[in-house]
Motif scaffolding. Structure first.
Motif, PDB file in Angstrom:
ATOM      1  N   MET A   1       0.830  -1.175   0.000  1.00 22.52           N
ATOM      2  CA  MET A   1       0.000   0.000   0.000  1.00 22.52           C
ATOM      3  C   MET A   1       0.875   1.238   0.000  1.00 22.52           C
ATOM      4  O   MET A   1       1.643   1.444   0.908  1.00 22.52           O
ATOM      5  CB  MET A   1      -0.887   0.005   1.237  1.00 22.52           C
ATOM      6  N   THR A   2       0.741   2.020  -1.014  1.00 18.78           N
ATOM      7  CA  THR A   2       1.545   3.218  -1.146  1.00 18.78           C
ATOM      8  C   THR A   2       0.705   4.432  -0.788  1.00 18.78           C
ATOM      9  O   THR A   2      -0.365   4.639  -1.353  1.00 18.78           O
ATOM     10  CB  THR A   2       2.072   3.360  -2.584  1.00 18.78           C
ATOM     11  N   LEU A   3       1.192   5.200   0.135  1.00 11.08           N
ATOM     12  CA  LEU A   3       0.512   6.436   0.505  1.00 11.08           C
ATOM     13  C   LEU A   3       1.022   7.571  -0.365  1.00 11.08           C
ATOM     14  O   LEU A   3       2.192   7.589  -0.744  1.00 11.08           O
ATOM     15  CB  LEU A   3       0.772   6.777   1.969  1.00 11.08           C
ATOM     16  N   PRO A   4       0.177   8.533  -0.658  1.00 12.99           N
ATOM     17  CA  PRO A   4       0.652   9.697  -1.412  1.00 12.99           C
ATOM     18  C   PRO A   4       1.716  10.434  -0.601  1.00 12.99           C
ATOM     19  O   PRO A   4       1.608  10.550   0.609  1.00 12.99           O
ATOM     20  CB  PRO A   4      -0.597  10.567  -1.578  1.00 12.99           C
ATOM     21  N   GLU A   5       2.738  10.861  -1.276  1.00 14.41           N
ATOM     22  CA  GLU A   5       3.808  11.591  -0.594  1.00 14.41           C
ATOM     23  C   GLU A   5       3.582  13.085  -0.769  1.00 14.41           C
ATOM     24  O   GLU A   5       2.978  13.525  -1.736  1.00 14.41           O
ATOM     25  CB  GLU A   5       5.160  11.178  -1.169  1.00 14.41           C
ATOM     26  N   ILE A   6       4.107  13.843   0.178  1.00 11.46           N
ATOM     27  CA  ILE A   6       4.002  15.288   0.058  1.00 11.46           C
ATOM     28  C   ILE A   6       5.316  15.824  -0.496  1.00 11.46           C
ATOM     29  O   ILE A   6       6.370  15.205  -0.351  1.00 11.46           O
ATOM     30  CB  ILE A   6       3.624  15.961   1.401  1.00 11.46           C
ATOM     31  N   ARG A  66      -6.783  10.681  18.682  1.00 10.87           N
ATOM     32  CA  ARG A  66      -8.207  10.871  18.967  1.00 10.87           C
ATOM     33  C   ARG A  66      -8.934  11.393  17.729  1.00 10.87           C
ATOM     34  O   ARG A  66      -9.988  10.882  17.344  1.00 10.87           O
ATOM     35  CB  ARG A  66      -8.394  11.837  20.141  1.00 10.87           C
ATOM     36  N   LEU A  67      -8.351  12.406  17.084  1.00 16.89           N
ATOM     37  CA  LEU A  67      -8.977  12.976  15.887  1.00 16.89           C
ATOM     38  C   LEU A  67      -8.994  11.982  14.731  1.00 16.89           C
ATOM     39  O   LEU A  67      -9.937  11.951  13.933  1.00 16.89           O
ATOM     40  CB  LEU A  67      -8.260  14.273  15.485  1.00 16.89           C
ATOM     41  N   THR A  68      -7.957  11.152  14.641  1.00 23.82           N
ATOM     42  CA  THR A  68      -7.909  10.112  13.614  1.00 23.82           C
ATOM     43  C   THR A  68      -9.040   9.111  13.822  1.00 23.82           C
ATOM     44  O   THR A  68      -9.708   8.705  12.858  1.00 23.82           O
ATOM     45  CB  THR A  68      -6.540   9.399  13.650  1.00 23.82           C
ATOM     46  N   ALA A  69      -9.275   8.709  15.060  1.00 17.62           N
ATOM     47  CA  ALA A  69     -10.371   7.778  15.348  1.00 17.62           C
ATOM     48  C   ALA A  69     -11.723   8.392  14.996  1.00 17.62           C
ATOM     49  O   ALA A  69     -12.604   7.712  14.461  1.00 17.62           O
ATOM     50  CB  ALA A  69     -10.329   7.359  16.817  1.00 17.62           C
ATOM     51  N   ILE A  70     -11.888   9.679  15.266  1.00 22.13           N
ATOM     52  CA  ILE A  70     -13.129  10.371  14.893  1.00 22.13           C
ATOM     53  C   ILE A  70     -13.292  10.358  13.375  1.00 22.13           C
ATOM     54  O   ILE A  70     -14.379  10.077  12.858  1.00 22.13           O
ATOM     55  CB  ILE A  70     -13.148  11.817  15.436  1.00 22.13           C
ATOM     56  N   ALA A  71     -12.214  10.636  12.650  1.00 20.68           N
ATOM     57  CA  ALA A  71     -12.285  10.627  11.185  1.00 20.68           C
ATOM     58  C   ALA A  71     -12.628   9.235  10.660  1.00 20.68           C
ATOM     59  O   ALA A  71     -13.427   9.093   9.726  1.00 20.68           O
ATOM     60  CB  ALA A  71     -10.961  11.114  10.590  1.00 20.68           C
ATOM     61  N   ALA A  72     -12.058   8.200  11.267  1.00 22.41           N
ATOM     62  CA  ALA A  72     -12.357   6.829  10.842  1.00 22.41           C
ATOM     63  C   ALA A  72     -13.824   6.499  11.111  1.00 22.41           C
ATOM     64  O   ALA A  72     -14.503   5.910  10.258  1.00 22.41           O
ATOM     65  CB  ALA A  72     -11.433   5.839  11.548  1.00 22.41           C
ATOM     66  N   ALA A  87      -6.716   1.351   3.315  1.00 19.62           N
ATOM     67  CA  ALA A  87      -6.016   1.933   2.165  1.00 19.62           C
ATOM     68  C   ALA A  87      -5.658   3.397   2.426  1.00 19.62           C
ATOM     69  O   ALA A  87      -4.562   3.840   2.093  1.00 19.62           O
ATOM     70  CB  ALA A  87      -6.877   1.805   0.904  1.00 19.62           C
ATOM     71  N   ALA A  88      -6.575   4.129   3.048  1.00 20.30           N
ATOM     72  CA  ALA A  88      -6.309   5.542   3.343  1.00 20.30           C
ATOM     73  C   ALA A  88      -5.172   5.704   4.341  1.00 20.30           C
ATOM     74  O   ALA A  88      -4.425   6.683   4.293  1.00 20.30           O
ATOM     75  CB  ALA A  88      -7.572   6.216   3.885  1.00 20.30           C
ATOM     76  N   TRP A  89      -5.020   4.730   5.249  1.00 26.27           N
ATOM     77  CA  TRP A  89      -4.005   4.814   6.301  1.00 26.27           C
ATOM     78  C   TRP A  89      -2.729   4.066   5.927  1.00 26.27           C
ATOM     79  O   TRP A  89      -1.734   4.130   6.636  1.00 26.27           O
ATOM     80  CB  TRP A  89      -4.588   4.290   7.614  1.00 26.27           C
ATOM     81  N   GLY A  90      -2.771   3.331   4.824  1.00 19.61           N
ATOM     82  CA  GLY A  90      -1.596   2.579   4.399  1.00 19.61           C
ATOM     83  C   GLY A  90      -1.412   1.271   5.148  1.00 19.61           C
ATOM     84  O   GLY A  90      -0.281   0.815   5.337  1.00 19.61           O
ATOM     85  N   ILE A  91      -2.529   0.678   5.594  1.00 20.48           N
ATOM     86  CA  ILE A  91      -2.481  -0.599   6.298  1.00 20.48           C
ATOM     87  C   ILE A  91      -3.514  -1.543   5.673  1.00 20.48           C
ATOM     88  O   ILE A  91      -4.304  -1.132   4.826  1.00 20.48           O
ATOM     89  CB  ILE A  91      -2.750  -0.424   7.818  1.00 20.48           C
ATOM     90  N   THR A  92      -3.517  -2.769   6.117  1.00 24.86           N
ATOM     91  CA  THR A  92      -4.465  -3.753   5.585  1.00 24.86           C
ATOM     92  C   THR A  92      -5.851  -3.528   6.170  1.00 24.86           C
ATOM     93  O   THR A  92      -6.024  -2.805   7.156  1.00 24.86           O
ATOM     94  CB  THR A  92      -4.022  -5.184   5.940  1.00 24.86           C
ATOM     95  N   GLY A  95      -5.725  -4.635   9.627  1.00 26.73           N
ATOM     96  CA  GLY A  95      -5.063  -3.630  10.456  1.00 26.73           C
ATOM     97  C   GLY A  95      -6.006  -2.490  10.811  1.00 26.73           C
ATOM     98  O   GLY A  95      -6.004  -1.990  11.950  1.00 26.73           O
ATOM     99  N   ALA A  96      -6.822  -2.073   9.846  1.00 29.65           N
ATOM    100  CA  ALA A  96      -7.792  -1.002  10.100  1.00 29.65           C
ATOM    101  C   ALA A  96      -8.846  -1.455  11.097  1.00 29.65           C
ATOM    102  O   ALA A  96      -9.237  -0.702  11.990  1.00 29.65           O
ATOM    103  CB  ALA A  96      -8.445  -0.564   8.796  1.00 29.65           C
ATOM    104  N   ARG A  97      -9.307  -2.687  10.972  1.00 27.90           N
ATOM    105  CA  ARG A  97     -10.309  -3.214  11.899  1.00 27.90           C
ATOM    106  C   ARG A  97      -9.737  -3.261  13.325  1.00 27.90           C
ATOM    107  O   ARG A  97     -10.418  -2.961  14.292  1.00 27.90           O
ATOM    108  CB  ARG A  97     -10.752  -4.606  11.469  1.00 27.90           C
TER     109      ARG A  97
END
Length: 177
Positions: A1-6, A66-72, A87-92, A95-97
Protein backbone atom coordinates in the motif's frame (compact mmCIF):
# COMPACT_ATOMS: atom_id res chain seq x y z
CA UNK A 1 0.00 0.00 0.00
CA UNK A 2 1.55 3.22 -1.15
CA UNK A 3 0.51 6.44 0.50
CA UNK A 4 0.65 9.70 -1.41
CA UNK A 5 3.81 11.59 -0.59
CA UNK A 6 4.00 15.29 0.06
CA UNK A 7 6.41 17.59 -1.71
CA UNK A 8 9.40 19.21 -0.02
CA UNK A 9 7.58 22.56 -0.12
CA UNK A 10 4.48 21.01 1.48
CA UNK A 11 6.67 19.39 4.15
CA UNK A 12 8.28 22.76 4.93
CA UNK A 13 4.87 24.45 5.27
CA UNK A 14 3.59 21.59 7.43
CA UNK A 15 6.66 21.70 9.71
CA UNK A 16 6.27 25.46 10.21
CA UNK A 17 2.53 25.18 10.92
CA UNK A 18 3.05 22.38 13.44
CA UNK A 19 5.88 24.21 15.22
CA UNK A 20 3.87 27.45 15.28
CA UNK A 21 0.94 25.57 16.81
CA UNK A 22 3.16 23.70 19.28
CA UNK A 23 5.02 26.72 20.67
CA UNK A 24 2.18 28.28 22.73
CA UNK A 25 1.14 24.89 24.11
CA UNK A 26 4.74 23.97 25.01
CA UNK A 27 5.24 27.36 26.69
CA UNK A 28 2.03 27.03 28.71
CA UNK A 29 2.77 23.44 29.76
CA UNK A 30 6.33 24.33 30.81
CA UNK A 31 5.08 27.36 32.74
CA UNK A 32 2.62 25.17 34.66
CA UNK A 33 5.27 22.54 35.34
CA UNK A 34 7.98 24.97 36.50
CA UNK A 35 6.02 27.93 37.82
CA UNK A 36 8.08 30.21 35.55
CA UNK A 37 6.41 32.74 33.25
CA UNK A 38 5.75 31.56 29.68
CA UNK A 39 7.85 34.33 28.15
CA UNK A 40 10.96 32.94 29.90
CA UNK A 41 10.60 29.38 28.61
CA UNK A 42 13.41 29.63 26.06
CA UNK A 43 15.85 31.07 28.63
CA UNK A 44 15.75 27.89 30.74
CA UNK A 45 18.12 24.93 30.78
CA UNK A 46 18.20 23.47 27.21
CA UNK A 47 17.57 19.94 28.45
CA UNK A 48 14.50 21.07 30.39
CA UNK A 49 13.20 23.04 27.40
CA UNK A 50 13.67 20.17 24.95
CA UNK A 51 12.08 17.69 27.36
CA UNK A 52 9.12 20.08 27.66
CA UNK A 53 8.83 20.10 23.89
CA UNK A 54 8.99 16.29 23.81
CA UNK A 55 6.23 16.13 26.45
CA UNK A 56 4.14 18.53 24.40
CA UNK A 57 4.57 16.41 21.26
CA UNK A 58 3.26 13.47 23.32
CA UNK A 59 0.10 15.46 24.09
CA UNK A 60 -0.24 16.38 20.40
CA UNK A 61 0.29 12.73 19.41
CA UNK A 62 -2.58 11.64 21.69
CA UNK A 63 -4.82 14.34 20.21
CA UNK A 64 -3.95 13.30 16.65
CA UNK A 65 -4.87 9.70 17.54
CA UNK A 66 -8.21 10.87 18.97
CA UNK A 67 -8.98 12.98 15.89
CA UNK A 68 -7.91 10.11 13.61
CA UNK A 69 -10.37 7.78 15.35
CA UNK A 70 -13.13 10.37 14.89
CA UNK A 71 -12.28 10.63 11.19
CA UNK A 72 -12.36 6.83 10.84
CA UNK A 73 -15.75 6.62 12.60
CA UNK A 74 -17.09 9.44 10.44
CA UNK A 75 -15.93 7.69 7.26
CA UNK A 76 -17.46 4.46 8.57
CA UNK A 77 -20.75 6.23 9.28
CA UNK A 78 -20.88 7.24 5.62
CA UNK A 79 -20.40 3.65 4.57
CA UNK A 80 -16.62 3.34 4.15
CA UNK A 81 -15.34 -0.20 4.53
CA UNK A 82 -12.39 -1.36 6.62
CA UNK A 83 -10.62 -2.01 3.32
CA UNK A 84 -11.06 1.66 2.37
CA UNK A 85 -10.00 2.88 5.82
CA UNK A 86 -6.90 0.68 5.64
CA UNK A 87 -6.02 1.93 2.16
CA UNK A 88 -6.31 5.54 3.34
CA UNK A 89 -4.01 4.81 6.30
CA UNK A 90 -1.60 2.58 4.40
CA UNK A 91 -2.48 -0.60 6.30
CA UNK A 92 -4.46 -3.75 5.59
CA UNK A 93 -8.19 -4.19 6.08
CA UNK A 94 -7.41 -6.31 9.14
CA UNK A 95 -5.06 -3.63 10.46
CA UNK A 96 -7.79 -1.00 10.10
CA UNK A 97 -10.31 -3.21 11.90
CA UNK A 98 -7.81 -3.67 14.75
CA UNK A 99 -6.87 0.04 14.87
CA UNK A 100 -10.49 1.33 14.78
CA UNK A 101 -12.72 -1.54 15.93
CA UNK A 102 -15.74 0.72 16.41
CA UNK A 103 -15.37 2.65 13.15
CA UNK A 104 -17.95 0.60 11.31
CA UNK A 105 -21.24 -0.54 12.78
CA UNK A 106 -22.88 -2.97 10.42
CA UNK A 107 -25.90 -3.64 12.65
CA UNK A 108 -27.97 -1.10 10.68
CA UNK A 109 -27.64 0.20 7.14
CA UNK A 110 -25.02 2.97 7.32
CA UNK A 111 -26.73 5.22 4.81
CA UNK A 112 -29.96 5.55 6.81
CA UNK A 113 -28.45 5.65 10.30
CA UNK A 114 -28.25 9.10 11.98
CA UNK A 115 -24.68 10.17 12.63
CA UNK A 116 -22.74 12.89 14.38
CA UNK A 117 -20.03 15.05 12.86
CA UNK A 118 -17.45 16.53 15.24
CA UNK A 119 -15.47 19.36 13.64
CA UNK A 120 -13.66 22.46 14.89
CA UNK A 121 -14.87 21.87 18.46
CA UNK A 122 -18.57 21.70 17.52
CA UNK A 123 -20.89 18.93 16.49
CA UNK A 124 -23.84 18.32 14.21
CA UNK A 125 -26.26 15.42 13.90
CA UNK A 126 -27.33 14.23 10.48
CA UNK A 127 -30.65 12.45 10.20
CA UNK A 128 -32.91 11.14 7.48
CA UNK A 129 -36.35 12.74 7.36
CA UNK A 130 -38.90 9.89 7.12
CA UNK A 131 -41.54 11.92 5.29
CA UNK A 132 -39.29 13.16 2.48
CA UNK A 133 -36.45 10.64 2.53
CA UNK A 134 -34.08 13.61 2.47
CA UNK A 135 -31.31 14.42 4.93
CA UNK A 136 -31.21 17.25 7.50
CA UNK A 137 -28.70 18.48 10.06
CA UNK A 138 -28.84 20.16 13.48
CA UNK A 139 -25.65 21.49 15.02
CA UNK A 140 -23.92 23.57 17.65
CA UNK A 141 -20.66 25.33 16.89
CA UNK A 142 -17.79 25.57 19.35
CA UNK A 143 -18.80 29.20 19.94
CA UNK A 144 -22.22 28.03 21.24
CA UNK A 145 -24.18 29.03 18.13
CA UNK A 146 -26.94 26.54 17.29
CA UNK A 147 -28.43 26.13 13.82
CA UNK A 148 -30.07 23.60 11.56
CA UNK A 149 -31.12 23.11 7.99
CA UNK A 150 -34.23 25.22 7.48
CA UNK A 151 -37.58 23.43 7.46
CA UNK A 152 -37.76 23.39 3.68
CA UNK A 153 -34.21 22.18 3.08
CA UNK A 154 -33.76 18.47 2.61
CA UNK A 155 -30.54 17.24 1.08
CA UNK A 156 -30.56 14.36 -1.36
CA UNK A 157 -27.64 12.58 0.28
CA UNK A 158 -26.10 12.26 3.71
CA UNK A 159 -22.84 13.60 2.27
CA UNK A 160 -24.53 16.80 1.04
CA UNK A 161 -26.11 17.41 4.46
CA UNK A 162 -22.71 16.72 6.06
CA UNK A 163 -21.04 19.28 3.80
CA UNK A 164 -23.53 21.98 4.83
CA UNK A 165 -23.23 21.04 8.51
CA UNK A 166 -19.43 21.05 8.22
CA UNK A 167 -19.45 24.52 6.68
CA UNK A 168 -21.57 25.76 9.61
CA UNK A 169 -19.20 24.19 12.17
CA UNK A 170 -16.12 25.73 10.48
CA UNK A 171 -17.77 29.17 10.65
CA UNK A 172 -18.49 28.84 14.37
CA UNK A 173 -15.16 28.12 16.04
CA UNK A 174 -14.68 29.31 19.62
CA UNK A 175 -12.75 32.54 19.98
CA UNK A 176 -9.62 32.20 22.12
CA UNK A 177 -8.64 35.30 23.86
Amino acid sequence: MTLPEITTAEQTVLDKALLDALDPLASAMRARATGLPEERMWEADPIGVTLSILTTWKVVDAEVKRLTAIAARTAGSYGASYEQLGAAWGITRQGARKKWPDAIDRSVPAESEPSVIELCGGSAELSREPSSGGWRWVGQGADGTRDEADNTSYYATKEEAAAHAGAFLREHVAEHG
